[in-house]
Write a protein that holds these residues in place. Structure first.
Motif, PDB file in Angstrom:
ATOM      1  N   THR A 165       0.851  -1.201   0.000  1.00  0.00           N
ATOM      2  CA  THR A 165       0.000   0.000   0.000  1.00  0.00           C
ATOM      3  C   THR A 165       0.886   1.250   0.000  1.00  0.00           C
ATOM      4  N   PRO A 166       0.341   2.381  -0.490  1.00  0.00           N
ATOM      5  CA  PRO A 166       1.104   3.639  -0.441  1.00  0.00           C
ATOM      6  C   PRO A 166       1.456   4.028   0.994  1.00  0.00           C
ATOM      7  N   GLU A 167       0.546   3.773   1.930  1.00  0.00           N
ATOM      8  CA  GLU A 167       0.792   4.162   3.328  1.00  0.00           C
ATOM      9  C   GLU A 167       2.017   3.428   3.885  1.00  0.00           C
ATOM     10  N   LYS A 168       2.054   2.111   3.659  1.00  0.00           N
ATOM     11  CA  LYS A 168       3.193   1.333   4.165  1.00  0.00           C
ATOM     12  C   LYS A 168       4.470   1.709   3.414  1.00  0.00           C
ATOM     13  N   THR A 169       4.319   1.966   2.116  1.00  0.00           N
ATOM     14  CA  THR A 169       5.494   2.368   1.327  1.00  0.00           C
ATOM     15  C   THR A 169       6.090   3.648   1.893  1.00  0.00           C
ATOM     16  N   GLU A 170       5.228   4.618   2.222  1.00  0.00           N
ATOM     17  CA  GLU A 170       5.739   5.883   2.780  1.00  0.00           C
ATOM     18  C   GLU A 170       6.523   5.626   4.073  1.00  0.00           C
ATOM     19  N   LEU A 171       5.977   4.808   4.943  1.00  0.00           N
ATOM     20  CA  LEU A 171       6.662   4.525   6.211  1.00  0.00           C
ATOM     21  C   LEU A 171       8.015   3.856   5.966  1.00  0.00           C
ATOM     22  N   GLN A 172       8.041   2.919   5.021  1.00  0.00           N
ATOM     23  CA  GLN A 172       9.295   2.212   4.751  1.00  0.00           C
ATOM     24  C   GLN A 172      10.327   3.137   4.084  1.00  0.00           C
ATOM     25  N   LEU A 173       9.849   4.020   3.203  1.00  0.00           N
ATOM     26  CA  LEU A 173      10.772   4.975   2.572  1.00  0.00           C
ATOM     27  C   LEU A 173      11.307   5.954   3.616  1.00  0.00           C
ATOM     28  N   ASN A 174      10.449   6.345   4.535  1.00  0.00           N
ATOM     29  CA  ASN A 174      10.902   7.243   5.603  1.00  0.00           C
ATOM     30  C   ASN A 174      12.023   6.597   6.420  1.00  0.00           C
ATOM     31  N   ALA A 175      11.944   5.274   6.554  1.00  0.00           N
ATOM     32  CA  ALA A 175      12.979   4.565   7.325  1.00  0.00           C
ATOM     33  C   ALA A 175      14.241   4.348   6.489  1.00  0.00           C
ATOM     34  N   ALA A 176      14.059   4.183   5.173  1.00  0.00           N
ATOM     35  CA  ALA A 176      15.206   3.814   4.318  1.00  0.00           C
ATOM     36  C   ALA A 176      15.996   5.020   3.820  1.00  0.00           C
ATOM     37  N   ILE A 177      15.357   6.191   3.789  1.00  0.00           N
ATOM     38  CA  ILE A 177      15.985   7.370   3.173  1.00  0.00           C
ATOM     39  C   ILE A 177      16.228   8.435   4.247  1.00  0.00           C
ATOM     40  N   PRO A 178      17.419   9.052   4.258  1.00  0.00           N
ATOM     41  CA  PRO A 178      17.666  10.122   5.235  1.00  0.00           C
ATOM     42  C   PRO A 178      16.618  11.240   5.091  1.00  0.00           C
ATOM     43  N   LYS A 179      16.176  11.765   6.230  1.00  0.00           N
ATOM     44  CA  LYS A 179      15.058  12.711   6.224  1.00  0.00           C
ATOM     45  C   LYS A 179      15.287  13.928   5.323  1.00  0.00           C
ATOM     46  N   ASP A 180      16.510  14.426   5.299  1.00  0.00           N
ATOM     47  CA  ASP A 180      16.738  15.635   4.493  1.00  0.00           C
ATOM     48  C   ASP A 180      16.715  15.341   2.988  1.00  0.00           C
ATOM     49  N   MET A 181      16.556  14.077   2.627  1.00  0.00           N
ATOM     50  CA  MET A 181      16.465  13.712   1.198  1.00  0.00           C
ATOM     51  C   MET A 181      15.030  13.383   0.792  1.00  0.00           C
ATOM     52  N   TRP A 182      14.102  13.314   1.737  1.00  0.00           N
ATOM     53  CA  TRP A 182      12.768  12.813   1.428  1.00  0.00           C
ATOM     54  C   TRP A 182      12.117  13.542   0.249  1.00  0.00           C
ATOM     55  N   SER A 183      12.114  14.873   0.319  1.00  0.00           N
ATOM     56  CA  SER A 183      11.407  15.640  -0.723  1.00  0.00           C
ATOM     57  C   SER A 183      12.061  15.449  -2.084  1.00  0.00           C
ATOM     58  N   ARG A 184      13.393  15.472  -2.089  1.00  0.00           N
ATOM     59  CA  ARG A 184      14.081  15.297  -3.375  1.00  0.00           C
ATOM     60  C   ARG A 184      13.895  13.877  -3.895  1.00  0.00           C
ATOM     61  N   ALA A 185      13.965  12.892  -2.994  1.00  0.00           N
ATOM     62  CA  ALA A 185      13.795  11.496  -3.414  1.00  0.00           C
ATOM     63  C   ALA A 185      12.411  11.287  -4.048  1.00  0.00           C
ATOM     64  N   HIS A 186      11.427  11.948  -3.508  1.00  0.00           N
ATOM     65  CA  HIS A 186      10.078  11.883  -4.078  1.00  0.00           C
ATOM     66  C   HIS A 186      10.107  12.282  -5.554  1.00  0.00           C
ATOM     67  N   HIS A 187      10.764  13.399  -5.854  1.00  0.00           N
ATOM     68  CA  HIS A 187      10.839  13.863  -7.250  1.00  0.00           C
ATOM     69  C   HIS A 187      11.700  12.927  -8.105  1.00  0.00           C
ATOM     70  N   TRP A 188      12.803  12.435  -7.556  1.00  0.00           N
ATOM     71  CA  TRP A 188      13.668  11.526  -8.327  1.00  0.00           C
ATOM     72  C   TRP A 188      12.880  10.284  -8.751  1.00  0.00           C
ATOM     73  N   LEU A 189      12.137   9.723  -7.809  1.00  0.00           N
ATOM     74  CA  LEU A 189      11.393   8.487  -8.117  1.00  0.00           C
ATOM     75  C   LEU A 189      10.298   8.746  -9.148  1.00  0.00           C
ATOM     76  N   ILE A 190       9.668   9.905  -9.075  1.00  0.00           N
ATOM     77  CA  ILE A 190       8.646  10.245 -10.079  1.00  0.00           C
ATOM     78  C   ILE A 190       9.303  10.364 -11.462  1.00  0.00           C
ATOM     79  N   PHE A 191      10.421  11.091 -11.524  1.00  0.00           N
ATOM     80  CA  PHE A 191      11.096  11.263 -12.816  1.00  0.00           C
ATOM     81  C   PHE A 191      11.506   9.910 -13.386  1.00  0.00           C
ATOM     82  N   HIS A 192      12.041   9.040 -12.529  1.00  0.00           N
ATOM     83  CA  HIS A 192      12.492   7.737 -13.031  1.00  0.00           C
ATOM     84  C   HIS A 192      11.298   6.905 -13.510  1.00  0.00           C
ATOM     85  N   GLY A 193      10.184   7.013 -12.818  1.00  0.00           N
ATOM     86  CA  GLY A 193       8.987   6.297 -13.231  1.00  0.00           C
ATOM     87  C   GLY A 193       8.444   6.797 -14.559  1.00  0.00           C
TER      88      GLY A 193
END
Ligand code: SF4
Length: 206
Positions: free
Chosen positions: A152-180
């Motif tokens: 689910t998106p909810e669980k994915t968000e929690l897992q990404l929050n754990a896997a990615i350093p917090k100061d990268m969250w917003s940028r990682a969001h855009h990177w993943l969209i661009f790659h998709g």
């Protein structure tokens, strides 16, 4: 896990990654994100280019009736719900938040049409908050890569929050969209030309 390598490569690939939606204010961003549910950013940009010429504040938006707004946003789909949400959110912004889109994440989620994903986008893009909005691209790409293993998106968000350093969250969001959008398409991802394949769980059959 290869989070570090994956994030480094994504940053190298998409250093300029930014929202594709067009907006000139936090209110315009909020309306655009509400309109973007189940709709392409290109379509939303076409609709808002016209809509925001006259109706770019909550006060101006509320001069439109539900039917008038529906006509203007019809091509974005789900236009009845979206029009109702935009008008209701505009009313609340004026009556409860002094005419300004609230900068607080919990307050954002009290607005009509604003769920976790929309609140995250507005919070991160408009207010510089740390948040990963999990849309269809972020969900697909992060789970294929192995940054998340969720259904689910909810669980994915929690897992990404754990896997990615917090100061990268917003940028990682855009990177993943661009790659998709550019490489890791929903149907037939272009794995042959993907520079992330070394670490990708989907590609390596893990
Ligand atoms: S290797 Fe294929 S599945 Fe993995 S991220 Fe790249 S395009 Fe997507």
């Amino acid at each position: 896990m290869n989070e570090r390598e994956i994030l480094c490569e994504l940053e190298k690939l998409y250093p300029q990654a930014a929202p594709a939606l067009h907006f000139n204010s936090t209110y315009e961003l909020l309306v655009a994100v509400i309109l973007s549910a189940q709709c392409t950013d290109e379509r939303v940009n076409k609709v808002t280019a016209e809509l925001f010429k006259e109706y770019n504040t909550p006060q101006k938006m509320l001069t439109l009736s539900q039917q008038e707004l529906e006509k203007r946003i019809f091509s974005c789909g789900f236009y009845r719900n979206k029009a109702a949400h935009i008008l209701s959110a505009s009313r609340d912004i004026i009556e409860k938040f002094g005419g300004q889109v609230p900068a607080d994440h919990a307050a954002l989620k009290t607005l009509a049409g604003v769920g976790q994903k929309t609140a995250n986008v507005v919070y991160a893009v408009a207010f510089g908050g740390d948040a990963i909005a999990v849309d269809t691209h972020v969900f697909r790409v992060s789970n294929r890569l192995g940054l998340a293993h969720a259904t689910t998106p909810e669980k994915t968000e929690l897992q990404l929050n754990a896997a990615i350093p917090k100061d990268m969250w917003s940028r990682a969001h855009h990177w993943l969209i661009f790659h998709g959008r550019r490489v890791c398409h929903s149907q037939r991802p272009d794995c042959a030309n993907c520079t992330l394949k070394t670490w990708c769980e989907y590609y390596n059959g893990r």
